[in-house]
Design a protein around this motif. Sequence first.
Motif, mmCIF file in Angstrom:
data_model
loop_
_atom_site.group_PDB
_atom_site.id
_atom_site.type_symbol
_atom_site.label_atom_id
_atom_site.label_comp_id
_atom_site.label_asym_id
_atom_site.label_seq_id
_atom_site.Cartn_x
_atom_site.Cartn_y
_atom_site.Cartn_z
ATOM 1 N N ASN A 22 0.831 -1.274 -0.113
ATOM 2 C CA ASN A 22 -0.178 -0.074 -0.117
ATOM 3 C C ASN A 22 0.860 1.278 -0.004
ATOM 4 O O ASN A 22 0.472 2.225 -0.502
ATOM 5 N N THR A 23 1.962 1.155 0.613
ATOM 6 C CA THR A 23 2.884 2.214 0.977
ATOM 7 C C THR A 23 4.333 1.964 0.833
ATOM 8 O O THR A 23 4.729 0.815 1.050
ATOM 9 N N LEU A 24 4.878 3.180 0.316
ATOM 10 C CA LEU A 24 6.378 3.001 -0.127
ATOM 11 C C LEU A 24 7.009 4.140 0.868
ATOM 12 O O LEU A 24 6.624 5.435 0.544
ATOM 13 N N LYS A 25 8.068 3.752 1.601
ATOM 14 C CA LYS A 25 8.627 4.952 2.446
ATOM 15 C C LYS A 25 9.968 5.034 2.069
ATOM 16 O O LYS A 25 10.778 4.043 2.016
ATOM 17 N N ILE A 26 10.206 6.321 1.871
ATOM 18 C CA ILE A 26 11.606 6.839 1.207
ATOM 19 C C ILE A 26 12.513 6.854 2.650
ATOM 20 O O ILE A 26 12.287 7.595 3.412
ATOM 21 N N ASP A 27 13.768 6.310 2.524
ATOM 22 C CA ASP A 27 14.737 6.484 3.427
ATOM 23 C C ASP A 27 15.390 7.945 3.690
ATOM 24 O O ASP A 27 15.518 8.557 2.602
ATOM 25 N N ARG A 28 15.674 8.171 4.737
ATOM 26 C CA ARG A 28 16.164 9.622 4.970
ATOM 27 C C ARG A 28 17.337 9.650 4.676
ATOM 28 O O ARG A 28 17.851 10.847 4.422
ATOM 29 N N SER A 29 18.264 8.767 4.107
ATOM 30 C CA SER A 29 19.573 9.083 3.357
ATOM 31 C C SER A 29 19.358 9.898 2.068
ATOM 32 O O SER A 29 20.423 10.506 1.654
ATOM 33 N N PHE A 30 18.086 9.699 1.459
ATOM 34 C CA PHE A 30 18.141 10.546 0.240
ATOM 35 C C PHE A 30 17.582 11.847 0.398
ATOM 36 O O PHE A 30 17.268 12.862 -0.242
ATOM 37 N N ILE A 31 17.119 12.197 1.866
ATOM 38 C CA ILE A 31 16.511 13.563 2.136
ATOM 39 C C ILE A 31 17.475 14.555 2.925
ATOM 40 O O ILE A 31 17.394 15.810 2.638
ATOM 41 N N ILE A 32 18.547 13.937 3.407
ATOM 42 C CA ILE A 32 19.487 14.627 4.196
ATOM 43 C C ILE A 32 20.062 15.916 3.859
ATOM 44 O O ILE A 32 20.288 17.043 4.445
ATOM 45 N N ASP A 33 20.521 15.740 2.376
ATOM 46 C CA ASP A 33 21.412 16.849 2.010
ATOM 47 C C ASP A 33 20.347 17.600 1.076
ATOM 48 O O ASP A 33 20.876 18.297 0.080
ATOM 49 N N ILE A 34 19.172 17.399 0.797
ATOM 50 C CA ILE A 34 18.243 18.342 0.109
ATOM 51 C C ILE A 34 18.156 19.517 0.898
ATOM 52 O O ILE A 34 18.045 19.490 1.985
ATOM 53 N N PRO A 35 18.226 20.855 0.247
ATOM 54 C CA PRO A 35 18.058 21.114 -1.525
ATOM 55 C C PRO A 35 19.425 21.043 -1.964
ATOM 56 O O PRO A 35 19.540 21.357 -3.069
ATOM 57 N N ASN A 36 20.572 20.762 -1.244
ATOM 58 C CA ASN A 36 21.993 20.797 -1.557
ATOM 59 C C ASN A 36 22.525 19.869 -2.518
ATOM 60 O O ASN A 36 23.407 20.032 -3.559
ATOM 61 N N ALA A 37 21.882 18.568 -2.627
ATOM 62 C CA ALA A 37 21.997 17.579 -3.478
ATOM 63 C C ALA A 37 21.144 17.484 -4.529
ATOM 64 O O ALA A 37 19.932 16.816 -4.251
ATOM 65 N N THR A 38 21.496 17.654 -6.018
ATOM 66 C CA THR A 38 20.852 17.656 -6.927
ATOM 67 C C THR A 38 20.350 16.190 -7.216
ATOM 68 O O THR A 38 18.876 15.800 -7.538
ATOM 69 N N ALA A 39 21.288 15.499 -7.036
ATOM 70 C CA ALA A 39 20.981 13.912 -7.425
ATOM 71 C C ALA A 39 19.980 13.385 -6.750
ATOM 72 O O ALA A 39 19.187 12.632 -7.125
ATOM 73 N N ASP A 40 20.083 13.594 -5.203
ATOM 74 C CA ASP A 40 19.179 13.044 -4.396
ATOM 75 C C ASP A 40 17.751 13.607 -4.720
ATOM 76 O O ASP A 40 16.887 12.732 -4.560
ATOM 77 N N MET A 41 17.535 14.763 -4.904
ATOM 78 C CA MET A 41 16.345 15.388 -5.324
ATOM 79 C C MET A 41 15.741 14.793 -6.531
ATOM 80 O O MET A 41 14.493 14.457 -6.747
ATOM 81 N N GLU A 42 16.384 14.415 -7.576
ATOM 82 C CA GLU A 42 16.072 13.697 -8.742
ATOM 83 C C GLU A 42 15.794 12.159 -8.538
ATOM 84 O O GLU A 42 14.554 11.845 -8.857
ATOM 85 N N ILE A 43 16.236 11.743 -7.486
ATOM 86 C CA ILE A 43 16.029 10.193 -7.009
ATOM 87 C C ILE A 43 14.786 10.162 -6.357
ATOM 88 O O ILE A 43 13.805 9.641 -6.750
ATOM 89 N N VAL A 44 14.604 11.212 -5.513
ATOM 90 C CA VAL A 44 13.336 11.191 -4.731
ATOM 91 C C VAL A 44 12.202 11.570 -5.514
ATOM 92 O O VAL A 44 11.123 10.742 -5.275
ATOM 93 N N GLN A 45 12.503 12.386 -6.432
ATOM 94 C CA GLN A 45 11.123 12.747 -7.707
ATOM 95 C C GLN A 45 10.829 11.570 -8.169
ATOM 96 O O GLN A 45 9.596 11.212 -8.619
ATOM 97 N N ALA A 46 12.001 10.662 -8.787
ATOM 98 C CA ALA A 46 11.605 9.364 -9.725
ATOM 99 C C ALA A 46 10.987 8.468 -8.786
ATOM 100 O O ALA A 46 10.214 7.755 -9.239
ATOM 101 N N ILE A 47 11.293 8.345 -7.466
ATOM 102 C CA ILE A 47 10.597 7.278 -6.652
ATOM 103 C C ILE A 47 9.295 7.638 -6.423
ATOM 104 O O ILE A 47 8.304 6.651 -6.582
ATOM 105 N N ILE A 48 8.900 8.895 -6.334
ATOM 106 C CA ILE A 48 7.500 9.285 -6.095
ATOM 107 C C ILE A 48 6.720 9.137 -7.342
ATOM 108 O O ILE A 48 5.681 8.565 -7.226
ATOM 109 N N VAL A 49 7.288 9.309 -8.443
ATOM 110 C CA VAL A 49 6.343 9.180 -9.645
ATOM 111 C C VAL A 49 6.175 7.919 -9.832
ATOM 112 O O VAL A 49 5.299 7.256 -10.259
ATOM 113 N N MET A 50 7.190 6.786 -9.649
ATOM 114 C CA MET A 50 7.347 5.437 -9.873
ATOM 115 C C MET A 50 6.106 4.888 -8.914
ATOM 116 O O MET A 50 5.341 4.167 -9.382
ATOM 117 N N ALA A 51 6.148 5.176 -7.586
ATOM 118 C CA ALA A 51 5.275 4.724 -6.831
ATOM 119 C C ALA A 51 3.890 5.145 -7.145
ATOM 120 O O ALA A 51 3.035 4.372 -6.982
#
Length: 760
Positions: free
Chosen positions: A637-666
């Motif tokens: 029912n649910t997908l939880k994104i790990d905090r390791s992808f969030i901790i450097d946002i908004p400074n880490a562009t790659a992490d932001m892109e990964i998070v956005q891709a995961i949200i779209v996929m989910a």
Amino acid sequence: MEWLGLQFVTELPESGQVILNCSHNPLLVLVAYLVACAASFATLDMAERVGHAEEPRSQRLWRWIGATCLAGGIWAMHFIGMLAFQAPIDIQYDLPITLFSLLIALLASWLAMHTLSESQPSLVLYLKTALVIGLGIAGMHYVGMAAMQSAATSYYDPGLFTLSVVIAIGASFAALWVAGYLREGSGLLHQILKYSAALILGAGIFSMHFTGMAALKLILPEASTPTLTAETSHLQLGLTVALITLLILGSAISAALADKKLQHKEHDLRRVNALLSQLDQARMSLQQVANYDALTNLINRRGFNQIFAEKLNQKAIEGGMLAVMFLDIDHFKRINDSLGHDAGDALLKVIADHIKGSVRSHEDVVARFGGDEFCILIGLHDREEARSMAQRIMQKMKEPIELAGRRMVMTTSIGISLFPDDGTTCEELLKHADLALYQSKGAGRNGLHFFNSNLKNRATMELQLEEELRHALREENGLMLYYQPIFELKTGKVTKLEALIRWQHPVNGLLTPDRFISIAENNGLIAELDNWVLRRACKDLGELSRHGCDELKIAWNCSPLNLGREELADEIENALRTAGVAPERLELEVTENALMGNIANTLVLLRQIRALGVSLSIDDFGTGYSSLAYLKRLPLNTLKIDRSFIIDIPNATADMEIVQAIIVMAHTLHLQVVTEGVETLEQYEFLERSGCDFIQGYLLSRPVPLDELRPVLEEINQRKQSHAVNPLILARGTFAPALLDPSPKSPAPHAGASIVRPIR
């Protein structure tokens, strides 16, 4: 027919002759029979000794003794019988002829004993030998008769003469057959049979002699007058000969009896020696089994401990160092599981050879303690020698091994303890080497570590925590649940809580899961601990419902070890029913790695849980296998994104892109998305723009106990109703205590860690 002056077939003269009437002394006749019986018994005894003798020399000796006893007895009986003969004329005996008769008896007796020496003589051999012996005995008798010197002429009745020869042959055959039959055997019945046979054979020999004497007729010329002499010396001589013969036979029988007893003692001694030899072999076999490993032929734990104790005492007296190395083959269980135990045993043999080839053959001790665990004991001058040997073993282990048609490379983890630095007893050094091995395996395997005191302190603490955790579970004392709000961006309300376990330790204070979850997993307590969390979370959810929070859901983390238990679905159903909570209000969180451990069985279990109405969430997404193939198979029912992808946002562009891709996929897979570890407004705004469904983190609140939860929830929800702008911005000072930290960019301790993973 005349032979040696004896008339055998010649008819008696019709006139001019006087037939002498002869008689026998009854006493000497009886003595002659006794001598014949004694000779028969001695012969049977000697034949038995010949059969039992084991050496050829002994067989020859007893064969000659038997022949002498038989010949002497027969001849003495004949001689006494002749002395018992009483005639009315003077009779003398020719000595050479008498001795010649003794020689004939000796030859016949030797032939008899030679036949009895055969291991299994046949009936034909018995008959042939009996014929020769019977003729020999008859020859001895009639040669002895020819030794009589008197004025009378000796004539023999042909019928009685022939009968005497037949009796001699029959008695010989009977003696041979009985002696062969009685050669084997023992006991009272055997002795009775031997005595009876001696009496019968003695009667046969006696009958032959006196039948021959009955055939004798002494004839004098008619003009001659018999000279009646009163000879009394014959009785004395006969008794003397009988006494000497019986003494000789008795000595031979005594010697045979003594030899028999001696042989029995030798047999007993040999049996004892054989038993002692067997006991020694059995003891050595038991020692081999007790002290050596049957698979690798290395010494086992018991044998190692004995040698270890000896070397330890020696080093304590003489001085010096010892090193104890524990070796554990990395991931050995995979070999047994994939290729089978036979392949695993073959691999252990090769590994044992590798280890033996890496040590000093005469100085070092290599043992297998069981499974894939080996131990090495070495004497050394400094610790670097132990390090060098461990590295040599690790290098040797990297050589490819051909097994079951595969080419594989195994690695090993090694733990080392030193005497006297790390302990002075076997138990201490082995325990400390095991702790060092545990550290090597925990550090990623394929490495070596020396023992240090910190390991012992940690092991002691873990043991104490294990005991206290058991007590806490048994008494339900000290364990508690903290809850961290999960904020739904669409509704602007807290709609979920994550249940997080804490332990209020009486000495160490409030412990987070990283301090005791691994202890529970390693000691079989995790199922009980997980069940406690489940039941308490359902109970607390029922309590919240009674206070107006009847729409809240609780997310509960499940240990990976519990996903292999078939009882989990039943435990969830019982906990919900007991608390009176609807299944839709419970959400089960599992990690990616836990799901992929055994996907087939896990899939069946998750479907059973999903059928109850319980929601399923995949936790720490992106840190495990991150396989998209299994997402469509699992009833999530649910997908939880790990905090390791969030901790450097908004400074880490790659992490932001990964998070956005995961949200779209989910969302494409019709899954809701929760992002954990949100600590800043920038992270919140990014997730809101990206279409995330839920957020969780210190920006909202730290995990709090149940009695502090309702004010936090009410305050967050009221902010939404009283402010048109973002409630979180207006409530920063109140509900985001982490933002009061002068260094908000520094990651705070992740108090929201789940029950099944350590705080990061």
